[in-house]
Design a protein around this motif. Structure first.
Motif, PDB file in Angstrom:
ATOM      1  N   PRO A 115      25.816  28.249   5.311  1.00 26.90           N
ATOM      2  CA  PRO A 115      24.630  27.410   5.151  1.00 26.90           C
ATOM      3  C   PRO A 115      24.206  27.309   3.691  1.00 26.90           C
ATOM      4  O   PRO A 115      24.568  28.152   2.860  1.00 26.90           O
ATOM      5  N   SER A 116      23.433  26.296   3.392  1.00 33.31           N
ATOM      6  CA  SER A 116      23.086  26.016   1.996  1.00 33.31           C
ATOM      7  C   SER A 116      22.289  27.128   1.341  1.00 33.31           C
ATOM      8  O   SER A 116      22.409  27.352   0.139  1.00 33.31           O
ATOM      9  N   THR A 137      20.789  20.415  -0.240  1.00 32.34           N
ATOM     10  CA  THR A 137      20.593  19.820   1.072  1.00 32.34           C
ATOM     11  C   THR A 137      21.653  20.330   2.038  1.00 32.34           C
ATOM     12  O   THR A 137      22.838  20.374   1.701  1.00 32.34           O
ATOM     13  N   GLU A 138      21.226  20.723   3.226  1.00 31.30           N
ATOM     14  CA  GLU A 138      22.174  21.236   4.216  1.00 31.30           C
ATOM     15  C   GLU A 138      23.204  20.165   4.568  1.00 31.30           C
ATOM     16  O   GLU A 138      22.875  18.992   4.768  1.00 31.30           O
ATOM     17  N   SER A 193      28.622  20.368  12.077  1.00 30.72           N
ATOM     18  CA  SER A 193      27.979  21.638  11.721  1.00 30.72           C
ATOM     19  C   SER A 193      27.751  22.496  12.969  1.00 30.72           C
ATOM     20  O   SER A 193      27.810  23.725  12.902  1.00 30.72           O
ATOM     21  N   TYR A 230      18.342  27.888  13.645  1.00 28.19           N
ATOM     22  CA  TYR A 230      18.300  27.329  12.289  1.00 28.19           C
ATOM     23  C   TYR A 230      16.894  27.184  11.707  1.00 28.19           C
ATOM     24  O   TYR A 230      16.672  27.590  10.550  1.00 28.19           O
ATOM     25  N   LYS A 234      17.048  29.294   8.574  1.00 29.56           N
ATOM     26  CA  LYS A 234      17.771  28.361   7.690  1.00 29.56           C
ATOM     27  C   LYS A 234      19.253  28.676   7.601  1.00 29.56           C
ATOM     28  O   LYS A 234      19.898  28.420   6.591  1.00 29.56           O
ATOM     29  N   GLY A 235      19.773  29.220   8.687  1.00 33.07           N
ATOM     30  CA  GLY A 235      21.209  29.465   8.756  1.00 33.07           C
ATOM     31  C   GLY A 235      21.618  30.905   8.590  1.00 33.07           C
ATOM     32  O   GLY A 235      22.766  31.260   8.859  1.00 33.07           O
ATOM     33  N   THR A 267      24.483  23.713   8.955  1.00 34.39           N
ATOM     34  CA  THR A 267      25.318  24.445   8.008  1.00 34.39           C
ATOM     35  C   THR A 267      26.171  23.422   7.260  1.00 34.39           C
ATOM     36  O   THR A 267      26.009  22.218   7.444  1.00 34.39           O
ATOM     37  N   ASN A 268      27.069  23.904   6.430  1.00 36.66           N
ATOM     38  CA  ASN A 268      28.009  23.026   5.725  1.00 36.66           C
ATOM     39  C   ASN A 268      29.355  23.095   6.432  1.00 36.66           C
ATOM     40  O   ASN A 268      30.093  24.072   6.279  1.00 36.66           O
TER      41      ASN A 268
END
Length: 322
Positions: A115-116, A137-138, A193, A230, A234-235, A267-268
């Motif tokens: 994740p970012s 940015t995610e 993702s 999330y 935030k991941g 996520t990325n």
């Protein structure tokens, strides 16, 4: 006459000795006792580099280095970057390295599904990079291994990661199969993702993408726990079990409470997850549950899925995990 010839011969010998001395000061060893790295700053001139080498004790005299470089060396400009100089390198080798040698490159790997917030922390923790960045940015970063130079800005490295995602996504979108359930590149990244988080088994990606795509088509909730977590982390790992209140929270990311795709990527995703979403497996499966070996077992009906889920819970109890 003999005296004149003797004088000429003497001068010739002196000239030869002088030339040999001058040449040896260029092609002979400098004052580098061990393998050394040297950083040439952006905008440096040969004069400033020579002064730096003298100050660092790598050559005896900047003036002598410059004189020999002017007569015996190349007139090409020096490059900026970090260079490796071997022990006992000659001034000629030093100059050639700065003009034509390879800059030392270092590498930073962003794994699939990072994740970012963790990409940000990884970039900020790299001491050889400079400058500040915001959390990207995610979903904007393409997981890969990226090279960088000592002293390069974090913003420049991050821009390469984001440019790589933009380029890959544009190319992959052109090749999408008609069976893809997403209507835009952004939707592809969002669904990819989730695929990235739902399975760690490469051979399963297209199958998971197929089951999730089937749910998207009929407006069924995706039911992915990672989307529930999330907004909370935030991941990052949750570190505990998900609360019932969190499962029921109708926030725009929680696919256990709302139908359709979440508000954004969680996520990325890597190339393979994106490719899986754009060409999902042909399947009627709507459900999947862990099989105990790292993969999943898939089902078309809820009854079949419930039996699979019961078998998974039984296995977990036998393992002492419940």
């Amino acid at each position: 006459m003999r005296a004149a010839k003797a004088v000429v011969a003497a001068f010739a010998v002196i000239a030869m000795i002088g030339a040999a001395w001058f040449a040896s000061g260029w092609w002979g060893s400098a004052d580098i006792d061990e393998d050394t790295t040297v950083i040439v700053r952006s905008g440096s001139t040969l004069t400033s580099v020579a002064n730096m080498l003298e100050e660092d004790g790598l050559i005896g005299s900047a003036d002598a280095f410059l004189l020999r470089a002017k007569i015996l060396g190349s007139s090409d400009p020096v490059k900026a970057g970090e260079f490796a100089l071997p022990a006992e390198a000659s001034p000629a080798t030093i100059l050639d390295t700065f003009q034509h040698g390879d800059v030392i490159r270092r590498f930073l790997t962003i794994p699939e599904g990072m994740p970012s917030i963790l990409v940000y922390e990884k970039l900020m923790a790299e001491d050889l990079l400079t400058g500040q960045i915001d959390v990207p940015t995610e979903g904007s970063i393409l997981p890969d291994t990226y090279d960088f130079e000592r002293g390069e800005s974090r913003a420049a490295v991050l821009a390469r990661m984001q440019d790589a995602m933009t380029a890959y996504l544009a190319e992959a979108w052109k090749k999408r199969d008609a069976s893809a359930a997403v209507d835009s590149p952004r939707e592809a990244v969002i669904l990819a993702s989730i695929v990235e988080k739902e399975t760690g088994v490469p051979r399963e990606r297209r199958m998971v993408a197929g089951a999730l795509s089937n749910r998207v088509r009929i407006g069924m909730m995706l039911g992915a726990d990672a989307t529930t977590i999330y907004p909370i982390t935030k991941g990052k790992p949750l570190g505990r079990r998900i609360r019932v209140s969190e499962l029921r929270d109708p926030n725009p990311y929680n696919t256990r409470a709302i139908a359709g795709l979440p508000a954004g990527p969680i996520t990325n995703p890597g190339r393979e997850a994106i490719a899986a979403v754009l060409d999902p497996a042909e399947t009627k499966a709507l459900y999947y549950v862990a099989d105990g070996s790292g993969g999943h077992v898939f089902a078309e009906t809820l009854d079949e899925h419930n039996r699979n889920a019961a078998a998974w819970r039984k296995l977990r109890r036998e393992r002492g995990e419940m």
